[in-house]
Design a protein around this motif. Structure first.
Motif, PDB file in Angstrom:
ATOM      1  N   THR A 363      -2.878  -3.511 -59.808  1.00  0.00           N
ATOM      2  CA  THR A 363      -3.294  -3.897 -58.462  1.00  0.00           C
ATOM      3  C   THR A 363      -4.429  -3.023 -57.931  1.00  0.00           C
ATOM      4  OG1 THR A 363      -1.704  -2.421 -57.389  1.00  0.00           O
ATOM      5  CG2 THR A 363      -0.949  -4.654 -57.957  1.00  0.00           C
ATOM      6  N   ASP A 367      -3.366  -4.052 -51.318  1.00  0.00           N
ATOM      7  CA  ASP A 367      -2.157  -4.607 -50.715  1.00  0.00           C
ATOM      8  C   ASP A 367      -2.152  -6.124 -50.863  1.00  0.00           C
ATOM      9  OD1 ASP A 367      -3.940  -5.583 -48.802  1.00  0.00           O
ATOM     10  OD2 ASP A 367      -3.458  -4.030 -47.328  1.00  0.00           O
ATOM     11  N   GLY A 368      -1.202  -6.786 -50.194  1.00  0.00           N
ATOM     12  CA  GLY A 368      -1.084  -8.230 -50.311  1.00  0.00           C
ATOM     13  C   GLY A 368      -2.289  -8.987 -49.800  1.00  0.00           C
ATOM     14  N   ARG A 369      -3.095  -8.354 -48.960  1.00  0.00           N
ATOM     15  CA  ARG A 369      -4.314  -8.992 -48.456  1.00  0.00           C
ATOM     16  C   ARG A 369      -5.486  -8.817 -49.428  1.00  0.00           C
ATOM     17  NH1 ARG A 369      -5.454  -5.652 -43.394  1.00  0.00           N
ATOM     18  NH2 ARG A 369      -4.877  -4.038 -44.921  1.00  0.00           N
ATOM     19  N   ASP A 460      -0.582 -14.909 -55.754  1.00  0.00           N
ATOM     20  CA  ASP A 460      -0.138 -13.828 -54.871  1.00  0.00           C
ATOM     21  C   ASP A 460      -0.609 -12.457 -55.344  1.00  0.00           C
ATOM     22  OD1 ASP A 460       1.135 -15.196 -52.861  1.00  0.00           O
ATOM     23  OD2 ASP A 460       3.078 -15.257 -53.893  1.00  0.00           O
ATOM     24  N   HIS A 461      -1.139 -12.377 -56.551  1.00  0.00           N
ATOM     25  CA  HIS A 461      -1.547 -11.075 -57.083  1.00  0.00           C
ATOM     26  C   HIS A 461      -2.809 -10.592 -56.346  1.00  0.00           C
ATOM     27  CE1 HIS A 461      -2.904  -7.968 -59.900  1.00  0.00           C
ATOM     28  NE2 HIS A 461      -1.664  -7.974 -60.373  1.00  0.00           N
ATOM     29  N   PRO A 462      -2.858  -9.320 -55.925  1.00  0.00           N
ATOM     30  CA  PRO A 462      -4.016  -8.846 -55.149  1.00  0.00           C
ATOM     31  C   PRO A 462      -5.350  -8.977 -55.860  1.00  0.00           C
ATOM     32  CG  PRO A 462      -2.198  -7.270 -55.033  1.00  0.00           C
ATOM     33  CD  PRO A 462      -1.819  -8.289 -56.059  1.00  0.00           C
TER      34      PRO A 462
END
Length: 827
Positions: A363, A367-369, A460-462
Motif C-alpha cells: 500500500t 490510506d483508503g482514499r 478497494d486497494h489504495p
C-alpha cells in the motif's frame, strides 16, 4: 644456501650443458625449491624441454614448501599477472602444473581459487585430450576437497577473497562480525555452494552452523546487503581460458553468496525475500544497466531459485519480486528461472502467478482514499494516487493552496524528511507501472474474480484501485449474462454503471472480469467508445479502443501460421526493444553464428481465475530474419524482415512438450493479443514510419516497400486510429478544414491541401502527391493540446497525426524552412 642470483647463473649453465639434474641433486631442500621456482619461470618464458624434465622430478619430492612460495608458483599459471597465456598453459600443462600442485599440497593454506581454476582446465583437457591429464586432475580435486583448518578470530583467505572488490570491501566494513566465533566454519560451508539449488542436507548443516555463529543472522544480512549494491568492476577472475569480464563478484565469492542466500531463507524467510529480490535484480541486470550479459548470472539464478522456494506470506512477497524482475532482466537463463520460480510458488498456493502477485501489492502507506499525509511545519505533504493511475506528491499550504513543489521553508527546515517522501513517490510510480502491466495481462487472459477478491485486491486497494476503477468491467451472477459498466461507488458497496444510465450492483455472489472488445458486439464497442470520448475518460492502457484481430480467410486457408504481418522491414533495435518490453524473447540478430534468423517467443497470460494446475498454456512464435546490409563494426543487425506467426500449446502446470496448434484452435483472446503485439512492432518500427528514410541518399533502399507501407492499406491499429479521429476532429478548431477518407486525413491549408496517412503519419501534397517530409517532435503538443486523446500508445502516432494536421491547416504560419521550401516548390 647459495644466493638466488648465483644459483640462477649456475642453473642456466647446467641446463645448457645437460647437467641440471646433477646440480639439483647437490642442493638441500631450500636450494631445490629455489631451483624449482627458477625452472618454472624459465619454462614460462622459453618452453625449455630440458628444464621441464628436471622440474617434473622436483615435483615428486617433498621440499617443505611455504604458502608464499606456493602462491608464486600458482600465480604464474592463472590470474591477471600470469606468466603464460591461456593457450600456453594448456599446451605445457603437464610440465608447469605438477610443481605448483606439489607445493600447494605441502603448504599450510594454498590458493584455493587458483587451484579451482586449474582443476577446471584439467577437467577440460581430460575430456578433449585424453587420460594423460587425469592424475593431475584427480590430485587437484582431492586437494580442493581437503578440509581447511579453521581458527576462530581468523578468516581463511579463500573466504571473501581479494580477487574482486566485494571481498575486501566486506572484510573492511564488517571486521568485527567476521572475527566472531563460528564465522569461519559457517562461511566455509557457504562457499561450497556451487549450484543454484541447495540440497536438504546442505541446508540442515548450514542451519546448525549458523546457529553456532556469533551474530550470525546480522552477518548474513550485511553481506547480502553488500552484494546487492556492489558496483560493477573488472573482476580479477581466474578463468583458465583468459576471459576477464566485468561483474560484481568472482567465482569464490559468488559461491559464498549463493550459500548465504539459502542460509538466509531458512533463518528468516520474511527478511530473506527483499534481500534475494534485490540481489536477483542487481545481479541479473545487464552490464552497464542493460542487455542480456548480466552482472552475475550464477548469483541471479540462485536468488531467483531462493524466491521460488518461498512459501506462505514470504511466497506472496517473493511473487512481487519475481513479477518485477522481467522488466529489467534480459538474460534468457535468468528469465527462464523466473518463470519456473513463479510457477513453483503459484502451484503451492493453487493460484496462477498473476493472481498470487496481486495478494501482495504493497500500500506504500496510503490510506483508503489513496493518500498519505505528513505534516512538515505549516505545510502538509500529500502523497496520493489519482485515476487512471498517476502518483503525485503535493504540498498543502495554510490557506488551502496546493503546491506542486515544496516551498522554500519546507526545503530549508524539513529537507531531511523530503528525501524519504520523494523515494516513496518513485516507488509508488514503479508500483503503478507494474499494476498497469498486471491488469493488462488479466485483460488478455480473460481472468475472472469473485466479488470479494475483486473488491479487496482491485477496486478497494489504495494502489491498484486507482488503475482498476478507470477500466471497464463486466459483472454476472450465477447463470446470468455478463453486464458491462464503469466502476462507481454506491451506498452499500460497488456497482457498474452502463452506458445507458443503468447500474448493476456487485453482489456477494457475483463474478467479475475486464471487458474486452473481442467478446463484445460491434454496436456495444462503438457505444463504449462514444461514452469514454464524451466523458473524456483516459484509461491506464488501451482497453475500450483496443484492436481486435479475428481469424481471416487467408489464415484459415494456411491453417498452421499467419502471414498477416510478413514481409515488413523493421529497424531492428527499435523492434527488439518493443518485443522485449512486451515479453517476447529470442536470439539476437547479427553477423555471428546463428544470428541470421530468430524466432521471438511469448507465452501468453493464463486466466488468473483458474488454479495453477488447470488450463492450457499458449505461446506465440514470431519469425524475423536479418536484412543483410554488410557487416558493421559491432556485428549487430540494423534491419530485420518479418515472417510467420505460429502458435503452440501444452498441458497445464508446464508438463509435456509444446505442440503446434492450428490457427482455428487458438482461443480468440490468445490470437488477438499476440497479433496485436506483432502489429505494434511493425507499426512503430517499420522503416515506412521513418519520414527521413527518403532522404538517406545512397544508403536508402527498399523504396518499393517504403511506398507501399507508407501509403498503403490500413492495419487494425490504423483503423482504430481512424475511428478515434472521427470522434475527436469535430471537437477541434480545425474541424472545417479536415476530412477523413479511407486511408488518409485530408487537411486543407491556405497554400495547399495535404493527405496524412493514418497508418504511417507520412504526408502527401496535392495535386501531384509530392511527398512532404515533416519530422515531428513527439514531445511537443503541436497546437492540439486542447484536444482530449483517449489513448496515447502505438508510439504516439495519434498525437503526431493531430500535430501535423494543426500545423498544415495553418500552413501560411509555418516558419521552418525545411518544410516551407517543400510546400512552395512548384507553386
Amino acid at each position: 644456501m647459495v644466493g638466488t642470483t648465483g644459483l640462477a647463473n649456475r642453473l642456466d649453465e647446467a641446463v645448457r650443458d645437460g647437467r641440471a639434474g646433477e646440480l639439483v641433486d647437490s642442493l638441500d631442500a631450500a636450494g631445490r625449491r629455489e631451483c624449482a621456482l627458477l625452472l618454472q619461470a624459465r619454462i614460462c618464458r622459453r618452453g625449455d624441454r630440458d628444464a621441464a624434465a628436471v622440474l617434473t622430478e622436483l615435483a615428486g619430492q617433498r621440499l617443505g614448501w611455504s604458502t608464499a612460495e606456493s602462491d608464486v608458483l600458482l600465480a604464474r599459471l592463472v590470474g591477471p599477472d600470469a606468466a603464460v597465456a591461456p593457450h600456453e598453459l594448456r599446451e605445457g600443462f603437464l610440465a608447469l602444473v605438477p610443481i605448483a600442485l606439489s607445493a600447494a599440497e605441502q603448504s599450510e593454506e594454498p590458493d584455493r581459487a587458483r587451484l579451482r581454476a586449474l582443476h577446471r582446465c584439467a577437467t577440460d583437457l581430460v575430456t578433449y585430450q585424453g587420460d594423460a591429464h587425469r592424475p593431475v586432475r584427480d590430485r587437484l580435486a582431492a586437494l580442493l576437497a581437503r578440509e581447511v583448518p579453521l581458527v576462530d578470530g581468523r578468516l581463511p583467505r579463500h573466504l571473501l577473497d581479494s580477487l574482486d572488490a566485494f571481498g575486501p570491501a566486506m572484510r573492511s566494513a564488517h571486521a568485527d562480525l567476521l572475527d566472531g566465533e563460528g564465522v569461519a566454519a559457517f562461511l566455509g560451508h557457504c562457499v561450497l555452494m556451487d549450484r543454484p539449488r541447495a540440497t536438504r542436507a546442505w541446508r540442515r548443516t548450514a542451519a546448525v552452523l549458523l546457529a553456532r555463529t556469533e551474530s550470525g543472522p546480522e552477518l548474513v544480512r550485511r553481506l547480502l546487503a553488500g552484494i546487492a549494491v556492489q558496483p560493477e568492476h573488472r573482476v580479477s577472475d581466474l578463468n583458465p581460458w583468459g576471459m576477464s569480464l566485468t561483474g560484481i563478484a568472482g567465482d569464490t565469492n559468488t559461491c559464498l553468496v549463493r550459500g548465504l542466500l539459502w542460509a538466509a531463507l531458512d533463518a528468516d524467510a520474511d527478511r530473506a525475500v527483499p534481500l534475494a529480490g534485490a540481489i536477483a535484480l542487481h545481479a541479473g541486470t545487464g552490464i552497464g544497466g542493460s542487455g542480456s550479459m548480466c552482472r552475475n548470472q550464477p548469483l541471479a539464478t540462485t536468488a531467483v531459485a531462493v524466491l521460488g522456494a518461498c512459501e506462505g506470506r514470504a511466497g506472496e512477497q517473493a511473487v512481487q519480486w519475481l513479477g518485477r524482475l522481467p522488466k529489467q532482466v534480459r538474460n534468457r537463463t535468468v528469465l527462464k528461472g523466473i518463470a519456473t520460480a513463479l510457477e513453483a510458488v503459484a502451484a503451492r498456493s493453487g493460484l496462477t502467478p498473476s493472481m498470487l502477485r496481486e495478494r501482495g501489492v504493497p500500500t506504500h502507506g496510503l490510506d483508503g482514499r489513496g493518500m498519505r499525509e505528513e505534516q512538515l511545519g505549516a505545510y502538509t505533504a500529500v502523497l496520493s494516487v489519482r485515476e487512471p493511475g498517476t502518483a503525485v506528491l503535493s504540498f498543502l499550504g495554510p490557506g488551502g493552496r496546493v503546491l506542486k513543489s515544496p516551498p522554500r521553508t519546507v526545503r530549508d527546515e524539513h529537507g531531511e524528511r523530503l528525501a524519504p517522501l520523494r523515494a516513496a513517490l518513485k516507488g509508488l510510480r514503479a508500483e503503478l507501472t507494474a499494476e498497469r502491466t498486471r491488469l493488462e495481462e488479466h485483460l488478455a487472459a480473460g481472468t475472472t474474480w469473485s466479488a470479494e477478491d475483486w473488491e479487496r485486491y482491485c477496486v478497494d486497494h489504495p494502489v491498484t484501485g486507482a488503475v482498476a476503477r478507470a477500466l471497464l468491467w463486466e459483472v454476472a451472477a450465477d447463470g446470468e449474462p455478463w453486464s458491462a459498466g464503469l466502476v462507481e461507488r454506491t451506498g452499500g458497496g460497488w456497482a457498474l454503471a452502463g452506458a445507458g444510465g443503468t447500474a448493476t450492483p456487485v453482489g456477494p455472489g457475483s463474478r467479475l472480469r475486464l471487458w474486452h472488445p473481442v467478446r463484445a458486439a460491434g454496436e456495444d464497442v462503438s457505444e463504449w467508445r462514444d461514452e469514454l470520448t464524451g466523458r473524456e475518460l483516459r484509461q491506464p492502457f488501451k482497453q475500450v479502443f483496443r484492436e481486435v484481430y479475428p481469424l481471416t480467410p487467408a489464415e484459415v486457408a494456411t491453417g498452421a501460421y499467419s502471414n498477416r504481418f510478413a514481409g515488413h522491414v523493421l529497424r531492428y533495435g527499435q523492434a527488439r526493444a518493443l518485443m522485449t518490453e512486451r515479453g517476447w524473447r529470442g536470439n539476437h540478430l547479427g553477423y555471428f553464428g546463428e544470428g541470421y534468423s530468430s524466432e521471438m517467443v511469448r507465452e501468453l497470460p493464463r486466466p488468473g481465475g483458474l488454479p495453477a494446475a488447470e488450463g492450457a498454456h499458449w505461446r506465440a512464435r514470431f519469425s524475423v530474419e536479418l536484412v543483410d546490409e554488410g557487416a558493421r563494426g559491432d556485428g549487430v543487425a540494423r534491419l530485420c524482415s518479418t515472417d510467420q506467426v505460429r502458435f503452440e500449446r501444452r498441458a497445464a502446470a508446464g508438463r509435456g512438450a509444446w505442440e503446434r496448434a492450428a490457427l482455428p484452435d487458438v482461443p480468440r483472446l490468445v490470437l488477438s493479443e499476440a497479433l496485436r503485439d506483432v502489429d505494434l512492432f511493425t507499426a512503430v518500427a517499420s522503416i515506412g514510419a521513418d519520414p527521413r528514410w527518403r532522404d538517406r541518399g545512397e544508403e536508402r533502399a527498399y523504396d518499393g516497400y517504403w511506398e507501399s507501407w507508407s501509403f498503403g492499406e490500413l492495419t487494425e491499429s490504423a483503423r482504430i486510429r481512424r475511428e478515434t479521429l472521427a470522434r475527436l476532429l469535430p471537437r477541434t478548431r480545425i474541424a472545417d478544414r479536415v476530412e477523413l477518407t479511407d486511408r488518409f486525413l485530408r487537411v486543407r491549408g491556405e497554400l495547399r491541401a495535404y493527405r496524412i496517412h493514418l497508418g504511417s503519419g507520412n504526408v502527401l501534397m496535392e495535386p501531384e502527391d509530392a511527398y512532404l517530409c515533416i519530422v515531428a517532435d513527439r514531445g511537443a503538443a503541436g497546437g492540439h493540446d486542447e484536444v482530449f486523446l483517449p489513448f496515447e500508445e502505438d508510439g504516439g502516432l495519434l498525437s503526431v497525426i493531430l500535430s501535423k494536421a494543426f500545423l498544415l491547416a495553418a500552413d501560411t504560419g509555418i516558419t521552418d524552412r525545411t518544410i516551407t521550401d517543400q510546400i512552395r516548390r512548384g507553386l
